[in-house]
Scaffold this motif. Structure first.
Motif, PDB file in Angstrom:
ATOM      1  N   LEU A 128       6.551  16.378  -1.107  1.00 17.63           N
ATOM      2  CA  LEU A 128       5.747  14.748  -1.802  1.00 17.63           C
ATOM      3  C   LEU A 128       4.334  14.645  -0.236  1.00 17.63           C
ATOM      4  CD1 LEU A 128       8.138  12.104  -2.578  1.00 17.63           C
ATOM      5  CD2 LEU A 128       6.827  13.905  -4.487  1.00 17.63           C
ATOM      6  N   THR A 172       9.418   5.194  -4.329  1.00 16.05           N
ATOM      7  CA  THR A 172      10.028   6.304  -3.995  1.00 16.05           C
ATOM      8  C   THR A 172      11.567   6.153  -3.173  1.00 16.05           C
ATOM      9  OG1 THR A 172       8.058   7.233  -3.846  1.00 16.05           O
ATOM     10  CG2 THR A 172       9.912   8.423  -2.865  1.00 16.05           C
ATOM     11  N   GLU A 218       2.813   9.317  -1.193  1.00 15.64           N
ATOM     12  CA  GLU A 218       3.984   8.909  -1.929  1.00 15.64           C
ATOM     13  C   GLU A 218       4.998   9.217  -1.239  1.00 15.64           C
ATOM     14  OE1 GLU A 218       1.678  12.353  -4.950  1.00 15.64           O
ATOM     15  OE2 GLU A 218       3.254  13.182  -3.740  1.00 15.64           O
ATOM     16  N   ALA A 219       5.092   9.610  -0.845  1.00 19.26           N
ATOM     17  CA  ALA A 219       6.838   9.229  -0.050  1.00 19.26           C
ATOM     18  C   ALA A 219       6.839   7.974   0.855  1.00 19.26           C
ATOM     19  CB  ALA A 219       7.132  10.664   0.930  1.00 19.26           C
ATOM     20  N   VAL A 275      11.367   9.374  -7.723  1.00 16.91           N
ATOM     21  CA  VAL A 275      10.083   9.381  -7.718  1.00 16.91           C
ATOM     22  C   VAL A 275       9.957   9.149  -9.336  1.00 16.91           C
ATOM     23  CG1 VAL A 275       7.606  10.393  -6.730  1.00 16.91           C
ATOM     24  CG2 VAL A 275       9.973  11.314  -5.649  1.00 16.91           C
ATOM     25  N   SER A 306      12.417  14.972  -7.764  1.00 15.52           N
ATOM     26  CA  SER A 306      13.513  14.046  -7.503  1.00 15.52           C
ATOM     27  C   SER A 306      14.819  14.678  -6.695  1.00 15.52           C
ATOM     28  CB  SER A 306      14.103  13.026  -8.765  1.00 15.52           C
ATOM     29  OG  SER A 306      13.238  12.412  -8.769  1.00 15.52           O
TER      30      SER A 306
END
Length: 332
Positions: A207, A217, A211-212, A240, A248
């Protein structure tokens, strides 16, 4: 059609040659029933599956792992939850086989204790976490997420865990860190399909750092109020919810922070089919099938009408800003 080789080396085709598993499994089951002159039995089988979905079939099989209801925006959908039986028997976990029923049949060999997760790369505090330590790192929450798979099927699952950001903050990423790579277990002794030619092992995913760090998440340790079943990624996985399910990563053993986009398993196997971002986008078709609709597992039986696929799997309000200005057809 996928041919299984029972010798020590598995001669599987490339990912781009595999018939969509959801279509293949459904078609094969029905044809097998019809070939035996048992059309009625086929319909009865599907009716029985729907009965399980109606009852919900409480888990009650594994160690309890409860969590408080999450207050993160978008973390709890009001949609009907997929039956436990369906969510734990219809899985993608290629380390245990390529058929949807294989993981539930084969994953009993996975040993989840002892288990550690090593965090390394561009962080100020690299370290190795024991799984029990990870479990206590933050308060466990229950989050009811939609899960949409690239083959065109979806589920709604009550996960238990906490935001991955809680772990990330503790290891202090350096300013040069832009991406997070997840490396999963690849143990030939306990995972019979590691070594097959479908993918390059170990399975890796990644990611962007933002995003992480997004609150949705999830670092997940359980589902349905219990610890994760082996076939669903025990003892720890990523979820995710706005990306296709293969993003994921399951059974994670290493988390690495880098300044370069990491190579990921399905992107390496078929770059033109599986982009790095892999956001759920009904307007970007897979080269071999449309992504505009999906089939909700356990919903209305064999002849159910498909539902429209939602951009970002219905989480656009929460995550759309992460991709402002990006061409979502180019960065698929």
């Amino acid at each position: 059609m996928l041919i299984r080789n029972h010798e020590s080396a598995f001669d599987h085709p490339h990912a781009s040659e595999i018939t969509p598993p959801a279509v293949y499994a459904q078609r094969r089951a029905l044809l097998r029933q019809l070939a035996g002159g048992a059309a009625g039995a086929a319909l009865a089988s599907w009716a029985g599956r729907q009965a399980l979905a109606q009852t919900g079939q409480a888990p009650g099989r594994l160690a309890a792992l409860a969590g408080q209801r999450s207050s993160v925006a978008g973390a709890v959908t009001v949609e009907k939850i997929t039956a436990y039986q369906d969510a734990t028997s219809y899985n993608n976990f290629y380390e245990f086989g390529t058929d949807k029923a294989d993981p539930a049949r084969n994953a009993h060999t996975l040993k989840t204790r002892p288990w550690t997760v090593e965090v390394e790369g561009l962080v100020n505090k690299p370290r190795r976490f024991d799984i029990e330590e990870l479990l206590k790192l933050s308060a466990q929450e229950e989050r009811i997420y939609r899960l949409r798979c690239v083959e065109g099927w979806s589920m709604v699952i009550p996960w238990v865990g906490y935001s991955l950001a809680e772990l990330i903050k503790r290891v202090e990423p350096q300013g040069s860190a832009k991406y997070v790579e997840f490396v999963t277990l690849a143990d030939k002794a306990t995972m019979p399909y590691v070594g097959s030619r479908v993918l390059d092992w170990p399975y890796t995913e990644g990611l962007r750092l933002d995003e992480a760090m997004h609150p949705l998440t999830l670092l997940a340790f359980g589902m349905y109020g219990e610890v994760l079943p082996n076939q669903n990624g025990a003892p720890v996985r990523i979820v995710v919810p706005w990306k296709y399910g293969f993003k994921s990563a399951k059974s994670i053993v290493k988390i690495r922070f880098t300044d370069k986009e990491p190579a990921t398993a399905w992107n390496k196997a078929a770059r033109h089919e599986y982009g790095f971002y892999s956001n759920v986008n009904p307007d970007v078709a897979h080269p071999r099938w449309s992504q505009a609709t999906e089939r909700r597992i356990g919903e209305d039986g064999l002849f159910s009408r498909k539902r429209k696929t939602l951009l970002f799997n219905g989480y656009e309000a929460q995550v759309g800003q992460l991709y402002a200005g990006m061409d979502l057809k180019k960065f698929y």
